[in-house]
Scaffold this motif. Structure first.
Motif, PDB file in Angstrom:
ATOM      1  N   ARG A 221       0.831  -1.203   0.000  1.00 41.97           N
ATOM      2  CA  ARG A 221       0.000   0.000   0.000  1.00 41.97           C
ATOM      3  C   ARG A 221       0.868   1.257   0.000  1.00 41.97           C
ATOM      4  O   ARG A 221       0.611   2.209  -0.748  1.00 41.97           O
ATOM      5  N   ARG A 226      -0.724  -2.117  -7.064  1.00 43.91           N
ATOM      6  CA  ARG A 226      -2.112  -2.480  -7.308  1.00 43.91           C
ATOM      7  C   ARG A 226      -2.167  -3.715  -8.200  1.00 43.91           C
ATOM      8  O   ARG A 226      -1.200  -4.050  -8.900  1.00 43.91           O
ATOM      9  N   TRP A 255      -7.568  -1.650  -4.347  1.00 42.99           N
ATOM     10  CA  TRP A 255      -6.406  -2.458  -4.732  1.00 42.99           C
ATOM     11  C   TRP A 255      -6.385  -2.789  -6.220  1.00 42.99           C
ATOM     12  O   TRP A 255      -5.378  -3.310  -6.708  1.00 42.99           O
TER      13      TRP A 255
END
Length: 290
Positions: A221, A226, A255
């Motif tokens: 993150r 992603r 995500w």
């Protein structure tokens, strides 16, 4: 179960992975959850085979008939990254350069890690009854802790092993109905949980989840990583994921750019309870039928 499927073991270097596989079409990999084995897919796998897919159902590291390295203090040998590496090695052994990947429950975390780390291998990703581990823990409150208390119990040192191995069938039987699972699937599960080595490995899965896996997701993150491929989210109508979080697709959109999916009318073990709906949803997604 699995009529027409081959059963083999793949030595990945770090583990020996038991695999059921059949077919010559695009490769669909199905990853089971806790405490199940690859047999949980015994009703879904033949339906996907009939749709023209090659189907691969491994026992995850330490589950069922698969064996991995001894546990370590940092839990890294049972991290999702380590288990995902097993699946990558299985794909190489079976000659699959690309895969269509689905994971349920704990298997979804392995699938998520494999897709993040190796987007060149994973063409499409389906996750079932899950959101990322870090998303669960970021939202953890009294409701979550009450409903998902086993995450924190399993993470304790030594105590869970002593409790579960004292009578493993009694521990797992309440959520293992042979009528719903199928007799052979149920027998395979009970044989697995009688093995203290298997119980220890399954607990290490959870210990890794709250430590090394959490840190890995937080690092992802922070780095802005992603999922590059389309993602399908399926969830059970009679489980508590939607009660806790609402539509789980909203969380997965943090995500991935392309997220679709739907609710399945089922309890938590939807591959056993609603195999036709699961096989239909997965087949449609993997063929890219919108």
């Amino acid at each position: 179960m699995f009529e027409g499927f081959d059963a083999t073991e793949v030595d990945t270097g770090a583990a020996r992975i038991f695999v059921r596989h059949a077919g010559d079409g695009p490769a669909v990999y199905l990853l089971h959850g806790h405490p199940r084995t690859s047999a949980t897919w015994h009703r879904v796998a033949p339906l996907l085979l009939e749709q023209g897919f090659a189907v691969v159902c491994p026992d995850l590291r330490g589950y069922g008939r698969s064996r991995g390295p001894a546990p370590a203090a940092d839990h890294a040998p049972h991290s999702k990254r380590a288990v995902a590496a097993d699946i990558r090695a299985v794909a190489r052994a079976l000659g699959h350069e690309r895969m269509l990947l689905a994971g349920h429950d704990r298997g979804s975390y392995v699938a998520f890690r494999l897709a993040l780390d190796h987007p060149d291998l994973v063409e499409r990703l389906a996750v079932m009854d899950s959101i990322p581990i870090s998303e669960h823990l970021a939202r953890a409150d009294a409701r979550f802790a009450t409903a998902w208390w086993h995450w924190f119990f399993f993470a304790q040192p030594e105590i869970p092993e002593r409790v579960i191995t004292a009578d493993p069938e009694a521990w797992y039987r309440p959520k293992a109905d042979p009528a719903k699972m199928g007799a052979a699937n149920h027998a395979e599960l009970m044989a697995a949980v009688r093995d203290p080595q298997t119980v220890r490995a399954m607990l290490e899965d959870y210990r890794a989840g709250l430590t090394v896996d959490l840190r890995d997701e937080q690092a992802d993150r922070a780095a802005g990583r992603r999922l590059e491929m389309p993602v399908c989210v399926l969830w059970s109508s009679r489980d508590d994921l939607e009660d806790l979080y609402g539509d789980p697709r909203r969380i997965w959109r943090d995500w991935a750019d392309e997220v679709r999916g739907r609710r399945i009318e089922s309890g938590h073990h939807l591959a056993e309870e609603a195999p036709e709906d699961v096989a239909s949803a997965l087949g449609e997604f993997f063929r890219d039928e919108r």
